[in-house]
Design a protein around this motif. Structure first.
Motif, PDB file in Angstrom:
ATOM      1  N   THR A  85       5.397 -22.440  13.877  1.00  0.00           N
ATOM      2  CA  THR A  85       5.744 -23.704  15.240  1.00  0.00           C
ATOM      3  C   THR A  85       5.311 -24.678  15.468  1.00  0.00           C
ATOM      4  OG1 THR A  85       7.654 -22.181  15.727  1.00  0.00           O
ATOM      5  CG2 THR A  85       7.610 -24.147  17.032  1.00  0.00           C
ATOM      6  N   GLN A 104       3.922 -17.809   9.553  1.00  0.00           N
ATOM      7  CA  GLN A 104       4.735 -18.027   9.610  1.00  0.00           C
ATOM      8  C   GLN A 104       4.945 -19.229  11.297  1.00  0.00           C
ATOM      9  OE1 GLN A 104       9.664 -17.798   9.525  1.00  0.00           O
ATOM     10  NE2 GLN A 104       9.559 -17.994  11.281  1.00  0.00           N
ATOM     11  N   LEU A 124       9.973 -30.331  17.367  1.00  0.00           N
ATOM     12  CA  LEU A 124       8.971 -29.322  16.987  1.00  0.00           C
ATOM     13  C   LEU A 124       9.358 -28.645  15.623  1.00  0.00           C
ATOM     14  CD1 LEU A 124      10.152 -26.569  20.526  1.00  0.00           C
ATOM     15  CD2 LEU A 124       8.323 -27.829  19.098  1.00  0.00           C
ATOM     16  N   GLY A 130       3.348 -29.738   9.214  1.00  0.00           N
ATOM     17  CA  GLY A 130       3.663 -30.042  10.389  1.00  0.00           C
ATOM     18  C   GLY A 130       3.336 -31.742  10.861  1.00  0.00           C
ATOM     19  N   VAL A 177       9.261 -25.791  12.694  1.00  0.00           N
ATOM     20  CA  VAL A 177       9.661 -24.356  11.791  1.00  0.00           C
ATOM     21  C   VAL A 177       8.782 -24.640  10.422  1.00  0.00           C
ATOM     22  CG1 VAL A 177       9.924 -22.398  11.240  1.00  0.00           C
ATOM     23  CG2 VAL A 177      10.620 -23.365  13.144  1.00  0.00           C
ATOM     24  N   ALA A 214       4.425 -28.619  17.392  1.00  0.00           N
ATOM     25  CA  ALA A 214       5.041 -29.356  18.139  1.00  0.00           C
ATOM     26  C   ALA A 214       4.528 -31.065  17.998  1.00  0.00           C
ATOM     27  CB  ALA A 214       4.530 -29.084  20.091  1.00  0.00           C
ATOM     28  N   THR A 221      -0.236 -26.750  17.393  1.00  0.00           N
ATOM     29  CA  THR A 221       0.968 -25.050  16.698  1.00  0.00           C
ATOM     30  C   THR A 221       0.807 -24.698  18.362  1.00  0.00           C
ATOM     31  OG1 THR A 221      -1.006 -24.914  14.851  1.00  0.00           O
ATOM     32  CG2 THR A 221       0.260 -22.777  16.202  1.00  0.00           C
TER      33      THR A 221
END
Length: 132
Positions: free
Chosen positions: A128, A126, A105, A66, A107, A130, A76
């Motif tokens: 998400t 898996q 965000l 991310g 995924v 931020a 996270t």
């Protein structure tokens, strides 16, 4: 600063990751690869790597992926892990990649392999991530 250098700097600034001994192997546009040498204290009573160690490595792989999209200011939000088989061997390898990113965000998905003499998939995850 290029992505790999930035990711190395962030990893070196994480005391917990440094304590565990995590290493950055590669950092691409939307993916990363991390390694973790397995130490004796990572094993649980059945002689396999404790799940929290695997989860910590996976969390970093997801978050760093991310961060390849959003920059280093990420956290996270949530993640899920499926443990597929016990982890053994001298090193764990984690890969994380962005599946979809919006403005704040992303995924992400990833996997952890144990290098036993041959790599074996031990966990999938898996989450998400931020942008803070």
């Amino acid at each position: 600063m290029d992505r790999t250098a930035l990711a190395q700097k962030v990893l070196k600034g994480q005391p917990f990751s440094q304590h565990l001994g995590m290493e950055l192997l590669s950092a691409g546009e939307e993916e990363v690869e991390l390694a973790l040498p397995v130490r004796p204290e990572f094993y649980q009573h059945l002689g396999v790597v404790q799940g929290g160690v695997i989860a910590a490595l996976l969390d970093n792989a997801l978050t760093f992926a991310g961060g390849m999209v959003f920059g280093p200011e990420v956290l996270t939000v949530e993640f899920k892990v499926n443990f597929l088989r016990p982890a053994k061997g001298q090193r764990l390898l984690a890969r994380g990649r962005v599946v979809q990113a919006g403005k704040r965000l992303a995924v992400v998905q990833g996997e952890v392999y144990s290098e036993e003499p041959e790599p074996k998939l031990v966990a999938l995850g898996q989450g998400t991530i931020a942008k803070v």
